[in-house]
Structure formats: structure tokens, C-alpha cells
Design a protein around this motif. Structure first.
Motif, PDB file in Angstrom:
ATOM      1  N   GLU A  30      -3.164   0.188  -3.830  1.00  0.00           N
ATOM      2  CA  GLU A  30      -2.766  -1.181  -3.500  1.00  0.00           C
ATOM      3  C   GLU A  30      -2.082  -1.822  -4.696  1.00  0.00           C
ATOM      4  O   GLU A  30      -2.623  -1.851  -5.799  1.00  0.00           O
ATOM      5  N   HIS A  56       0.867  -1.181   0.000  1.00  0.00           N
ATOM      6  CA  HIS A  56       0.000   0.000   0.000  1.00  0.00           C
ATOM      7  C   HIS A  56       0.902   1.229   0.000  1.00  0.00           C
ATOM      8  O   HIS A  56       1.692   1.414   0.916  1.00  0.00           O
ATOM      9  N   ILE A  57       0.771   2.042  -1.047  1.00  0.00           N
ATOM     10  CA  ILE A  57       1.656   3.198  -1.200  1.00  0.00           C
ATOM     11  C   ILE A  57       0.819   4.445  -1.462  1.00  0.00           C
ATOM     12  O   ILE A  57      -0.168   4.409  -2.202  1.00  0.00           O
ATOM     13  N   ARG A  58       1.271   5.556  -0.871  1.00  0.00           N
ATOM     14  CA  ARG A  58       0.678   6.878  -1.124  1.00  0.00           C
ATOM     15  C   ARG A  58       1.747   7.766  -1.742  1.00  0.00           C
ATOM     16  O   ARG A  58       2.934   7.552  -1.546  1.00  0.00           O
ATOM     17  N   GLU A  82      -4.860   8.839  -0.339  1.00  0.00           N
ATOM     18  CA  GLU A  82      -5.450   7.512  -0.469  1.00  0.00           C
ATOM     19  C   GLU A  82      -4.383   6.507  -0.906  1.00  0.00           C
ATOM     20  O   GLU A  82      -3.619   6.761  -1.829  1.00  0.00           O
ATOM     21  N   ASP A  83      -4.348   5.359  -0.224  1.00  0.00           N
ATOM     22  CA  ASP A  83      -3.401   4.308  -0.586  1.00  0.00           C
ATOM     23  C   ASP A  83      -3.751   3.713  -1.946  1.00  0.00           C
ATOM     24  O   ASP A  83      -4.924   3.567  -2.280  1.00  0.00           O
TER      25      ASP A  83
END
Length: 168
Positions: free
Chosen positions: A134, A95-97, A131-132
């Protein structure tokens, strides 16, 4: 059957035999359904995970290869280790922002020396700040052994690299 002149005991035997054949056929049908479900399990999971790409469309149209150049590993962020049997799929979720303000188009890819046993979804889109996004990293080994490579997720502003290690 009794009306045709069969003995009562013999008629009961025939009725029992017919019931056993019906139960046997139903059990065979259930066994075939269970085997086909086992064979389709990885595809069903992959189809379910396909929903993760919804809403991650890019904001601009440009050639990622031209913009970012070839995929080259940077500083290692972390190591992703997966283990599974040959021909089966193991997955890992990231999970990256976007650490910067707003959104940025990204490319997620493996370096050229990473074997095709590895894949990632989505491969491109937009990272949001609030917001992440995925990412689903999949490892499907074609044979036994240790398989290593590098996953790179990059935008115009940053590059993150993970070492991926898979074994059977």
C-alpha cells in the motif's frame, strides 16, 4: 448559608450561581478539548497511516539513486486527482504488486519538477508478487491553485508513473 443569617432566597441564588459557574467551566473545558482535537486531526491520521510502512523493508542494500538514476516520468498509468483546503491533507491509497515472480526492491518518488506539496509513503521497500504493497499519496497544499507533478514507482524490472493533480 442560612446559619450565617442569609435569606433563603439569597442563599438559593448563590447556590444556583455556583452551579452555573461549575457548568460553564466544564463546557469551556469540553470546547477546548474539541478545538485541540480538530487541530491534531491530520497528525493523528498521519500517525495511524504510518503503520502502512510496517513490513515493507528492502531486501538488498544499494543506493537507489545510483541504481535507478534520477526520477524520470514514464508512460502514464493513471491520474490521481486530490482536492483540499490550503494547509489540510488529502490522501489517496495505491495498492501495487510485483507483476513478476518473487519480490523486487522499489523506489517511490516524485519527479524533480513536482512541488513539495506532494509526498508518498513508503519511499522504498520490497514489492511482493502475492501481496499488495500500500502506497499512501498525500497532498498538502501550502497555497491556493492547481499543483501538478508525477509520481514514479520503479523496480529493476518495471516503472509505473502517475500524474498527480491537486487543487484547493
Amino acid at each position: 448559608l442560612r446559619d450565617t443569617g442569609l435569606d433563603t432566597a439569597r442563599a438559593q441564588q448563590l447556590e444556583n450561581w455556583a452551579n452555573q459557574q461549575e457548568v460553564r467551566a466544564k463546557n469551556q473545558q469540553l470546547r477546548q478539548m474539541a478545538e485541540s482535537f480538530d487541530n491534531d486531526e491530520s497528525r493523528d491520521e498521519e500517525n495511524w497511516r504510518q503503520l502502512a510502512t510496517f513490513g515493507v523493508e528492502r531486501t538488498q542494500e544499494f543506493d537507489m539513486e545510483e541504481e535507478f538514476g534520477p526520477v524520470v516520468a514514464g508512460d502514464i498509468e493513471d491520474v490521481i486527482e486530490l482536492k483540499t483546503a490550503a494547509g489540510k491533507v488529502a490522501t489517496h491509497d495505491l495498492h501495487i504488486r510485483n507483476p513478476y515472480m518473487g519480490f523486487a526492491d522499489f523506489r517511490a518518488a516524485f519527479t524533480s519538477d513536482t512541488p513539495m506539496d506532494w509526498s508518498v509513503e513508503p519511499t522504498e521497500g520490497a514489492l511482493m508478487q502475492k501481496e499488495d504493497t500500500e502506497f499512501i499519496v498525500k497532498f498538502r497544499p501550502q497555497g491556493p491553485g492547481l499543483i501538478e507533478g508525477y509520481l514514479v514507482i520503479e523496480t529493476e524490472d518495471f516503472k509505473k508513473t502517475w500524474k498527480v493533480t491537486g487543487s484547493t
